[in-house]
Motif scaffolding. Structure first.
Motif, PDB file in Angstrom:
ATOM      1  N   LEU A   1       0.647  -1.092  -0.142  1.00  0.00           N
ATOM      2  CA  LEU A   1      -0.392  -0.026  -0.072  1.00  0.00           C
ATOM      3  C   LEU A   1       1.062   1.554   0.046  1.00  0.00           C
ATOM      4  CD1 LEU A   1      -2.835   1.469   0.341  1.00  0.00           C
ATOM      5  CD2 LEU A   1      -2.320   1.877   2.849  1.00  0.00           C
ATOM      6  N   GLU A   2       2.022   0.897   0.781  1.00  0.00           N
ATOM      7  CA  GLU A   2       2.558   2.315   1.144  1.00  0.00           C
ATOM      8  C   GLU A   2       3.954   2.453  -0.845  1.00  0.00           C
ATOM      9  OE1 GLU A   2       2.374   4.429   3.175  1.00  0.00           O
ATOM     10  OE2 GLU A   2       1.243   3.747   4.376  1.00  0.00           O
ATOM     11  N   VAL A   3       4.178   1.307  -1.065  1.00  0.00           N
ATOM     12  CA  VAL A   3       4.735   2.277  -2.388  1.00  0.00           C
ATOM     13  C   VAL A   3       4.009   2.102  -3.006  1.00  0.00           C
ATOM     14  CG1 VAL A   3       6.069   0.137  -4.166  1.00  0.00           C
ATOM     15  CG2 VAL A   3       6.083   0.511  -1.738  1.00  0.00           C
ATOM     16  N   ASN A   4       3.264   1.523  -3.374  1.00  0.00           N
ATOM     17  CA  ASN A   4       1.763   1.976  -4.712  1.00  0.00           C
ATOM     18  C   ASN A   4       0.842   3.607  -4.282  1.00  0.00           C
ATOM     19  OD1 ASN A   4       1.600  -0.316  -5.503  1.00  0.00           O
ATOM     20  ND2 ASN A   4      -0.363  -1.141  -4.542  1.00  0.00           N
ATOM     21  N   LYS A   5       1.293   4.499  -3.045  1.00  0.00           N
ATOM     22  CA  LYS A   5       1.056   5.244  -3.224  1.00  0.00           C
ATOM     23  C   LYS A   5       1.621   6.336  -2.998  1.00  0.00           C
ATOM     24  CE  LYS A   5      -1.642   4.723   1.611  1.00  0.00           C
ATOM     25  NZ  LYS A   5      -1.554   5.512   2.984  1.00  0.00           N
TER      26      LYS A   5
END
Length: 120
Positions: free
Chosen positions: A32-36
């Motif tokens: 999720l953090e990388v996709n953000k």
């Protein structure tokens, strides 16, 4: 804490399910953090309350997952993955090479690899 499984009469370690759930949630959080738009290091920093050795182990698993998905499944180059995650190309390449050696070793051990018979 172990509980008795009456059907099979063996001990079952219940926290294993909790550990697996924790692992999956942590990987999901990193994804999720990388996709953000966060880098790999920035995503790992978000993992609070995770023991240092677990954070490193889960982080390395996450890198392997990203390489498997983006390189082997989606066809992205290692340089693209390195840029996307802001991880050195050399590190991504080393992980990929390790994965390939590991797979090759597993295939050899399981004798899935044909015994020098490439006629099929």
């Amino acid at each position: 804490m172990a509980s008795k499984n009456n059907d099979e009469d063996i001990d079952t370690y219940i926290p294993a399910a909790a550990d697996e759930l924790f692992y999956e949630q942590t990987i999901r959080q990193l994804r999720l953090e990388v996709n953000k738009g966060k880098t790999y290091d920035q995503a790992c920093e978000v993992l609070t309350g995770v023991e240092k050795h677990l954070k490193k182990e889960i982080g390395e698993d996450f890198l392997r997952l990203m390489i498997a998905e983006r390189h082997f499944d989606d066809g992205y180059g290692l340089d693209d993955i390195a840029l996307f995650l802001d991880v050195s190309f050399e590190k991504i390449e080393q992980i990929r090479d390790f994965m390939l050696r590991d797979i090759g070793g597993s295939l050899f051990k399981e004798k899935r690899w044909p015994d020098n018979d490439f006629s099929h």
